[in-house]
Design an enzyme around this catalytic site. Structure first.
Site, PDB file in Angstrom:
ATOM      1  CE1 TYR A   1      -4.344  -1.515   0.573  1.00 41.30           C
ATOM      2  CE2 TYR A   1      -2.899  -3.231   1.437  1.00 41.30           C
ATOM      3  CZ  TYR A   1      -4.130  -2.823   0.962  1.00 41.30           C
ATOM      4  OH  TYR A   1      -5.154  -3.731   0.875  1.00 41.30           O
TER       5      TYR A   1
ATOM      6  CG  HIS B   1     -14.073  -0.469   5.363  1.00 39.57           C
ATOM      7  ND1 HIS B   1     -12.926  -0.731   4.643  1.00 39.57           N
ATOM      8  CD2 HIS B   1     -13.662  -0.231   6.639  1.00 39.57           C
ATOM      9  CE1 HIS B   1     -11.873  -0.650   5.436  1.00 39.57           C
ATOM     10  NE2 HIS B   1     -12.294  -0.346   6.656  1.00 39.57           N
TER      11      HIS B   1
END
Length: 575
Positions: A223, A405
């Site tokens: 990431y 999420h």
């Protein structure tokens, strides 16, 4: 010359002459469901090297998906299909294979050991197979629901696609076992909503938020965080559309991207461009959490409704933005540079409504607890009628997009609208949710929420591989249950969530202790998280309920003919 097996001999006689007929049907279908110049608008690479590419088109009128599978270098065959979680066992497959003399195409399935079997019903229909400059192109179609218990039900939400490469010929299809193949998976949303694309304003400008020509790390998952800032004096604008920018050649490595706006409470944010988990990352970047844009593999450009736009810029918001790019590099490819990102389309002519983002679900705190060793543990959060009554305008709000999420143990997420004690419609549902594939999804139909309505968000978790309870929190090993809904007109209500009362939990633990005959401690009371490892679960507190009506079963009638695969002419496969 080897003689084909009985099933493939049957295939040659039954299916060998109808490919041309299917091609005529395909042309007519695609012309009615997509522009002629782009009959397959959605595209994803299946493997990290990009040697297998899938394109598709959705026909809601026919409840059918048309696929185009491009194989750059065909060896002895390829398999493609779908499964519940991306496993190659118990998968619904279509297989192109050769026995060394002839090449065949067939609908198949794999059992729990990975052994492949020809399906008794051939629901994958081959429409065309031909060589192109890019490789072998296979075009086939498949209904959403085949009523075949061996087939995967294609529905809204995430679909786990699986693939495998055959390196050598197989005498029969039944001789193939997926455990001996080069295999992989890719996640997509197959059933994209069919909604009109709004026209962009004449004064639309663009801004590119991109990584600065970075070297993609040679590790499976990275990431990457990059901080940028808006120009000095950048006034209030409306974002009306955004789209991905993916560096050519890196299409198989760039998995998803998000742009966050930083908190306005800080005047400045330090410069940073590096792995998000780096020890060198400034702590202040954790305050860049307001989502402006999100993209994932297979997604197209995101458009706001003509009457609304997402505000950014101006004196009341931060000038600083954080770009986060997820690189998926399982082969640890070295030397790839990347400048991918997101292109924002914005206008200074503000639209009638500001779009807002509201966070639904559960407050992530230690009292949001999931026991270990659970296969399907459900937690539910509520945006109550009191909240919507106080915070929403008399005309209500209109939800047009949603981003679900959770963290690593999330398996399903659903939000439903409850009105007058009854579930009236589903806002968003993903029964095959993956925390590794999160995108903002346009809803097929705008959902209107009135004052007094209730929004119920439920998340299902799997903690089979955990020895201790999983609690709510920001850490990746902790959990969340969230639905970020995109709506208009914007209100002051940014969070509409619920939590379990800690005092109720302490009383529950106290009663369990007494029931088990344990001595009740008179020392200072332990916190809820300290209690959790000792107990298998936490009580479920229901604050809203209503009758649920199940959808009627589809009127499926089917016969089961003898299994057969179609012979494919004109394809030379090499071992």
């Amino acid at each position: 010359m080897q003689v084909p097996s009985p099933s493939t001999r049957e295939a040659a006689s039954m299916y060998g002459t109808v490919v041309a007929v299917f091609l005529v049907i395909l042309v007519a279908t695609l012309q009615s469901s997509a522009p002629p110049e782009n009959p397959f608008p959605y595209r994803v690479p299946l493997d990290p090297e990009g040697s297998l590419e899938l394109s598709w088109n959705v026909s809601y009128a026919q409840k059918t998906v048309h696929f185009q599978l491009l194989v750059q270098e065909l060896k002895a065959g390829v398999l493609f299909g779908m499964s519940d979680r991306g496993e190659l066992e118990n998968a619904d497959l279509v297989v192109l294979w050769t026995d060394g003399d002839s090449t065949y195409f067939g609908d198949a399935w794999s059992d729990q050991r990975g052994q492949i079997h020809l399906d008794s019903r051939q629901d994958y229909q081959l429409l065309r197979a031909r060589r192109t400059p890019e490789g072998l192109s296979l075009i086939f179609r498949r209904p959403f629901d085949t009523c075949d218990p061996k087939d995967y039900l294609i529905e809204d939400g995430t679909v786990h696609l699986v693939y495998g490469v055959l390196e050598e010929p197989f005498r029969t299809l039944e001789a193939i076992n997926t455990s001996g193949l080069q295999t992989g998976l890719q996640r997509v949303q197959l059933l994209k909503p069919s909604i009109p694309i709004p026209a962009l304003p004449m004064d639309t400008h663009t801004m590119e938020i991109r990584t600065p020509d970075i070297l993609i790390p040679d590790q499976p998952t990275t990431y990457w965080c990059h901080i940028t800032e808006l120009p000095d004096g950048f006034s209030r604008h409306h974002i009306v559309m955004y789209e991905p920018i993916v560096t050519k050649g890196n299409e198989a490595l760039v998995h998803h991207m998000e742009v966050f706006q930083c908190a306005a409470q800080f005047e400045t944010f330090p410069e940073f461009s590096g792995p998000c988990d780096s020890k060198m990352k400034p702590r202040r970047l954790n305050y860049c959490r307001h989502v402006l844009a999100a993209w994932a593999l297979g997604a197209k450009a995101f458009y706001y409704p003509e009457e609304a736009g997402l505000a950014f810029g101006g004196a009341e918001s931060s000038r600083f933005l954080r770009l986060e790019v997820h690189y998926h590099n399982p082969l640890k490819i070295q030397g790839r540079r990347d400048s991918s990102g997101i292109r924002l389309h914005y206008t200074a002519t503000l639209r009638r409504f500001n779009a807002g983002i509201m966070e639904l679900g559960l407050v992530y705190s230690p009292v949001m607890a999931i026991p270990p060793q659970e296969t399907a543990f459900v937690l539910t959060g509520y945006c109550t009628d009191k909240c919507t009554q106080l915070a929403l305008p008399p005309s209500g709000i209109h939800i047009f997009a949603s981003q679900l999420h959770t963290h690593l143990t999330g398996r399903k997420v659903v939000t439903v609208l409850v009105r007058d004690g009854r579930e009236t419609e589903i806002v968003n549902r993903d029964d095959h949710y993956s925390p590794h594939f999160q995108e903002i999804r346009m809803l097929k139909k705008t959902v209107s929420v009135r004052p007094g309505d209730v929004l119920v968000t439920s998340c299902t978790y799997n903690t089979e591989d955990r020895e201790l309870a999983t609690v709510g929190g920001f850490g990746i090993l902790e959990e969340m249950c969230v639905n970020y809904v995109h709506y208009y007109p914007q209100t002051q209500l940014e969070l509409c969530k619920s939590t379990v009362d800690p005092g109720f939990l302490r009383e529950y633990f106290h009663l369990v202790n007494r029931f088990n005959g344990e001595e009740v401690c008179t020392c200072p009371p332990a916190s809820v998280p300290e209690h959790l490892p000792r107990f298998p679960g936490t009580p479920s507190i229901e604050t809203c309920s209503g009758p649920c009506t199940a959808s009627p079963p589809s009127p499926c009638t089917a016969t089961s003919p003898r299994p057969s695969a179609s012979r494919v002419n004109g394809i030379a496969a090499s071992a």
